[in-house]
Write a protein that holds these residues in place. Structure first.
Motif, PDB file in Angstrom:
ATOM      1  N   ASN A   1       0.779  -1.249  -0.090  1.00 51.27           N
ATOM      2  CA  ASN A   1       0.150   0.041   0.062  1.00 51.27           C
ATOM      3  C   ASN A   1       0.919   1.300  -0.078  1.00 51.27           C
ATOM      4  OD1 ASN A   1      -2.306  -1.574   0.185  1.00 51.27           O
ATOM      5  ND2 ASN A   1      -2.739  -1.508   2.200  1.00 51.27           N
TER       6      ASN A   1
ATOM      7  N   SER B   1       2.510   1.836  -3.385  1.00 52.09           N
ATOM      8  CA  SER B   1       1.443   2.065  -4.353  1.00 52.09           C
ATOM      9  C   SER B   1       1.333   3.400  -4.090  1.00 52.09           C
ATOM     10  CB  SER B   1      -0.018   1.226  -4.175  1.00 52.09           C
ATOM     11  OG  SER B   1       0.389  -0.059  -4.625  1.00 52.09           O
TER      12      SER B   1
ATOM     13  N   LYS C   1       1.975   6.652  -6.969  1.00 49.94           N
ATOM     14  CA  LYS C   1       0.856   7.457  -7.278  1.00 49.94           C
ATOM     15  C   LYS C   1       1.071   8.991  -7.271  1.00 49.94           C
ATOM     16  CE  LYS C   1      -2.833   4.311  -6.166  1.00 49.94           C
ATOM     17  NZ  LYS C   1      -4.124   4.176  -5.211  1.00 49.94           N
TER      18      LYS C   1
ATOM     19  N   ASP D   1      -6.927   7.243  -9.300  1.00 46.77           N
ATOM     20  CA  ASP D   1      -7.747   5.945  -8.986  1.00 46.77           C
ATOM     21  C   ASP D   1      -9.015   5.700 -10.135  1.00 46.77           C
ATOM     22  OD1 ASP D   1      -5.926   5.420  -6.907  1.00 46.77           O
ATOM     23  OD2 ASP D   1      -6.918   7.024  -5.468  1.00 46.77           O
ATOM     24  N   GLU D   2      -9.306   7.052 -10.685  1.00 44.69           N
ATOM     25  CA  GLU D   2     -10.441   6.570 -11.547  1.00 44.69           C
ATOM     26  C   GLU D   2     -10.120   5.849 -12.908  1.00 44.69           C
ATOM     27  OE1 GLU D   2     -14.634   7.162 -12.596  1.00 44.69           O
ATOM     28  OE2 GLU D   2     -13.437   7.833 -10.630  1.00 44.69           O
ATOM     29  N   HIS D   3      -8.771   5.706 -13.141  1.00 42.39           N
ATOM     30  CA  HIS D   3      -8.386   5.351 -14.337  1.00 42.39           C
ATOM     31  C   HIS D   3      -7.437   4.039 -14.564  1.00 42.39           C
ATOM     32  CE1 HIS D   3     -10.372   8.690 -16.536  1.00 42.39           C
ATOM     33  NE2 HIS D   3      -9.705   9.402 -15.817  1.00 42.39           N
ATOM     34  N   PHE D   4      -6.465   4.194 -13.343  1.00 38.91           N
ATOM     35  CA  PHE D   4      -5.724   3.101 -13.048  1.00 38.91           C
ATOM     36  C   PHE D   4      -5.708   2.263 -11.789  1.00 38.91           C
ATOM     37  CE2 PHE D   4      -3.844   6.668 -15.654  1.00 38.91           C
ATOM     38  CZ  PHE D   4      -3.823   5.830 -16.610  1.00 38.91           C
ATOM     39  N   LYS D   5      -5.028   1.003 -11.787  1.00 37.89           N
ATOM     40  CA  LYS D   5      -5.036   0.253 -10.645  1.00 37.89           C
ATOM     41  C   LYS D   5      -3.672  -0.468 -10.647  1.00 37.89           C
ATOM     42  CE  LYS D   5      -7.153  -3.731  -8.005  1.00 37.89           C
ATOM     43  NZ  LYS D   5      -8.213  -4.728  -8.357  1.00 37.89           N
TER      44      LYS D   5
ATOM     45  N   GLU E   1      -1.275  -3.486  -9.325  1.00 38.28           N
ATOM     46  CA  GLU E   1      -1.484  -4.720  -8.983  1.00 38.28           C
ATOM     47  C   GLU E   1       0.037  -5.348  -8.870  1.00 38.28           C
ATOM     48  OE1 GLU E   1      -3.863  -6.960 -11.381  1.00 38.28           O
ATOM     49  OE2 GLU E   1      -5.743  -6.145 -10.372  1.00 38.28           O
TER      50      GLU E   1
END
Length: 240
Positions: A118, A121, A125, A166-170, A172
């Protein structure tokens, strides 16, 4: 290979009376159940990594944890079994062993690895958003990365989408990333161990019929009383 992130010898201190190899397991919104100690707080290949030289699986970290547990177990068993045990009676070598044991107990579990991911990530971002806020820097980064962009509009659409990440990518992480996070956990434990060693130690005993409960994230950081709420709590300034 089944790897226990809470050692089995440690879990036996929480065993069901008359059933030394069993504990009660508690889950959120579920009925407690009996389970074998060998089956709980464990995950397959958690500490197994790929050896860069041979390309094969390596279990040296698991062996290292077993060795450390072998050193810590008799000390903890003595603390639990002796009446009126005094923390001040611990030798420096014993204190050092327990400090290392507690440090790894904090960094070797699943919860810590999830927090690592987390934080990683979140860092990615933040860096991407900072760069996307500057059109010139963003355009140069895309060029340096050799990402094919058809025109200025496509570049601008990409930049805006990163600003709303966060609206377009993730993000992993696959199994190949586990070796990286395992390495970081091991390195951090080496820094935490001396901090724990030089803390002022206390032994807490229950004076009632209530029992202690162990967690699969067994090392807790507690905010000191009257500590300003805007300060973060860590190993240096918190109660462990």
């Amino acid at each position: 290979m089944k790897c226990h992130y809470v050692p089995q010898f440690y879990l036996r201190n929480f065993a069901i009376s008359g059933k030394p190899e069993y504990v009660y397991a508690y889950r959120r919104n579920a009925t407690p159940f009996e389970t074998k100690i060998s089956n709980i707080a464990a995950k397959n290949d958690l500490y197994i990594f790929k050896d860069k030289n041979t390309g094969k699986k390596n279990d040296e970290v698991e062996k290292m944890f077993s060795w450390l547990e072998g050193l810590a177990a008799p000390i903890i068993n003595r603390i639990v079994s002796e009446n009126s045990f005094s923390i001040s009676s611990l030798l420096n070598q014993e204190r050092s062993i327990l400090s290392e044991f507690i440090a790894y107990l904090h960094t070797r579990n699943l919860s810590f690895r999830e927090r690592q991911k987390n934080l990683h990530s979140a860092g990615i971002k933040i860096m991407m958003k900072i760069k996307a806020e500057n059109e010139e820097v963003f355009g140069q980064d895309i060029k340096n990365a050799r990402i094919k962009i058809k025109n200025d509009k496509e570049l601008e659409d990409l930049r805006k989408s990163i600003l709303d990440f966060d609206e377009h990518f993730k993000i992993e992480y696959g199994k190949k990333n586990n070796d990286y996070f395992l390495k970081q956990a091991l390195l951090l434990a080496q820094h935490l161990s001396p901090i724990i060693f030089y803390k002022e130690w206390h032994l807490l005993e229950s004076d009632s019929g209530r029992v202690f409960i162990i967690s699969d994230n067994p090392v807790s950081l507690i905010r000191p009383e009257n500590f300003p709420p805007f300060y973060g709590v860590g190993f240096m300034n918190g109660h462990i």
